[in-house]
Scaffold this motif. Sequence first.
Motif, PDB file in Angstrom:
ATOM      1  N   SER A 205       0.019 -75.905  29.441  1.00  0.00           N
ATOM      2  CA  SER A 205      -0.702 -75.876  30.716  1.00  0.00           C
ATOM      3  C   SER A 205      -0.761 -77.245  31.367  1.00  0.00           C
ATOM      4  N   ILE A 206      -0.890 -78.294  30.567  1.00  0.00           N
ATOM      5  CA  ILE A 206      -0.910 -79.644  31.147  1.00  0.00           C
ATOM      6  C   ILE A 206       0.446 -79.971  31.777  1.00  0.00           C
ATOM      7  N   LEU A 207       1.519 -79.637  31.067  1.00  0.00           N
ATOM      8  CA  LEU A 207       2.846 -79.923  31.624  1.00  0.00           C
ATOM      9  C   LEU A 207       3.128 -79.056  32.854  1.00  0.00           C
ATOM     10  N   GLU A 208       2.604 -77.847  32.866  1.00  0.00           N
ATOM     11  CA  GLU A 208       2.790 -76.989  34.040  1.00  0.00           C
ATOM     12  C   GLU A 208       1.943 -77.457  35.219  1.00  0.00           C
ATOM     13  N   GLU A 237      10.829 -72.168  24.788  1.00  0.00           N
ATOM     14  CA  GLU A 237      10.030 -70.997  25.169  1.00  0.00           C
ATOM     15  C   GLU A 237       9.086 -71.294  26.329  1.00  0.00           C
ATOM     16  N   TYR A 238       9.079 -72.534  26.805  1.00  0.00           N
ATOM     17  CA  TYR A 238       8.190 -72.922  27.903  1.00  0.00           C
ATOM     18  C   TYR A 238       8.993 -73.186  29.180  1.00  0.00           C
ATOM     19  N   PRO A 239       9.633 -72.172  29.755  1.00  0.00           N
ATOM     20  CA  PRO A 239      10.538 -72.433  30.891  1.00  0.00           C
ATOM     21  C   PRO A 239       9.848 -73.027  32.116  1.00  0.00           C
ATOM     22  N   LEU A 240       8.626 -72.578  32.427  1.00  0.00           N
ATOM     23  CA  LEU A 240       7.948 -73.093  33.616  1.00  0.00           C
ATOM     24  C   LEU A 240       7.577 -74.565  33.433  1.00  0.00           C
ATOM     25  N   ALA A 241       7.090 -74.894  32.233  1.00  0.00           N
ATOM     26  CA  ALA A 241       6.729 -76.289  31.950  1.00  0.00           C
ATOM     27  C   ALA A 241       7.971 -77.176  32.007  1.00  0.00           C
ATOM     28  N   ILE A 242       9.084 -76.694  31.496  1.00  0.00           N
ATOM     29  CA  ILE A 242      10.324 -77.488  31.518  1.00  0.00           C
ATOM     30  C   ILE A 242      10.778 -77.707  32.956  1.00  0.00           C
ATOM     31  N   THR A 243      10.736 -76.656  33.743  1.00  0.00           N
ATOM     32  CA  THR A 243      11.170 -76.779  35.148  1.00  0.00           C
ATOM     33  C   THR A 243      10.323 -77.813  35.887  1.00  0.00           C
ATOM     34  N   ARG A 244       9.008 -77.721  35.726  1.00  0.00           N
ATOM     35  CA  ARG A 244       8.137 -78.654  36.466  1.00  0.00           C
ATOM     36  C   ARG A 244       8.259 -80.077  35.930  1.00  0.00           C
ATOM     37  N   LEU A 245       8.494 -80.191  34.631  1.00  0.00           N
ATOM     38  CA  LEU A 245       8.705 -81.521  34.066  1.00  0.00           C
ATOM     39  C   LEU A 245       9.983 -82.140  34.620  1.00  0.00           C
ATOM     40  N   GLU A 246      11.038 -81.355  34.700  1.00  0.00           N
ATOM     41  CA  GLU A 246      12.309 -81.857  35.237  1.00  0.00           C
ATOM     42  C   GLU A 246      12.152 -82.266  36.700  1.00  0.00           C
TER      43      GLU A 246
END
Length: 595
Positions: A205-208, A237-246
């Motif tokens: 949630s923090i990364l998102e 398994e955290y696609p949304l967090a990865i996208t927002r991090l990128e």
Amino acid sequence: MGKYNGHILVCGGTGCMSQKAEGIISALEGKLAENGYDQEIQVVKTGCFGFCGAGPILKILPDNTVYVKVNEDDADTIVNEHIIKGRRIERLLYKGEDGKPQDDKNMNFYKKQYRIALRNCGLIDPENIEEYIGFDGYQALGKVLSEMTPEEVCKLVQDSGLRGRGGGGFPTGLKWEFTRREVNEQKYILCNADEGDPGAFMDRSILEGDPHSVIEAMAIGGYAIGADTGIVYIRAEYPLAITRLEIALKQAREIGLLGNDIMGTGFNFDIKVKLGAGAFVCGEETALINSVEGKRGEPNKKPPFPSVEGLWKKPSCVNNVETYANIPVIINKGPEWFASIGTEKSKGTKVFALAGKINNVGLCEVPMGITLREIIYDIGGGMFDGKEFKAVQTGGPSGGVITKADLDTPIDYDSLKAIGSMMGSGGMIVMDEDNCMVSIAKFYLEFTQDESCGKCTPCRVGTKRMYEILERITNGQGRPEDIDNLIQLGNMIKDTALCGLGQTAPNPVLSTLHFFREEYEEHIHQGFCRTGECTALAKYSILADKCIGCTLCARKCPVNCISGKVKEVHVIDQQACIKCGACLTACKFDAVIKG
């Protein structure tokens, strides 16, 4: 946030997105444009609000109105009634126990929270670096690079009392200082985003919701220890967090907050993202490092510690997401401010993921020292469906259960350890009277023996033998010696397993045995599961004082094992019963019980 008169903040965390929050946003934007309000009111997709059980959730500013369980069809009403006519929509308001509508300042879920790590989640658009900068973002990095030496940064973090939020609770500033002291031309700083505890989603949630806070903190840490490269290890398994991090990394590079000569100070630093396959053991720092190097995710013996010999045998520092999220605020507000929050040995706040048999499921951030009772009853809203509290598991598969007797224990690293549990990463699973503690222990042990990397025999074989015993007990085939064998095996694994994850794997079994030994004995000696959760030991019976002889249960029974005439008390033939539960479901008078 631009020149708007108002904002509609819509939760864009994974939970609400899975309930069509994207559609709500599109519908709101469409209705605002249709009515000519799109230049006055901005719809913002934020990170998680934390109040996940009431999602999809949105908040309207500046009047601070919170609407819960919103759907796309509500967009027209929200725009026409609230935005245009200024009238709140009663049916969408969150209502407290007294039935009166509440805004987020008065909601019990938020009243006792103190949001530091989650400060921007639910407030800003995580995909817009300007909004992060608007809320003091990258100010701490600028201060560190322009005003402080690496030694001073390490000292400041030490003085704050911040301890690692990933489970071990090691002092963060001290870890940074150990790595800084190592002399080497190449060092690394890593972020552990491999959140593996069942029910835990704090780091995701923090990364998102606030990825820039982690990026900024890693840059500060890199400067403090002398590293020019950071690596975020995050499960795929955290696609949304990865996208927002990128997205956040790209934005930071574009305006010179990552890369060479950051802010004209001569400091070079950049971050790479490494995807993990979701192995629980990779939450252990040496296993994580092995996985980053392309090896099997297995832990190493320590020493040497990563601060001396870590990634590619270079001095490395590993912290988790929540730990990093605290750093920029500590730099900006000072170590004294942070140290004033919490208890003597546990400073600041902790984020917990509330799950299980509780009314308010979601994320909460509370000051260290708050009691478990306050978290469960004040923030969590008490037990679901009015059931009796039985226990709560903290620390995930590595922790233990806490019972009613310890509900008033202050939540901090040392107090939890003293009552046989641990802080862990912050997962908190609440259980009620219907939960079988033997079955709970089996669930956690199945998880750990399945996730064991297999490198050391005590963990690989020991947890499997323990699981086999628990499976036998829950199937009604327990043996008199099983309890002693579980205790002996559990203690052996704790003493001899290679890494912390293996050493703590028996905790759920030993903990439930300590507090609920009578349930184990009932399973083994009486062939009885008091909750009926263990199907093989479940027993259905009919209460004579409630049965009116409607015959419905007998008609639904697939094996015709219920006898009785119309308007007479019915009886279940226990020998013939296949424990399917059809009678329990069918009965409209609560006459059939399971236990």
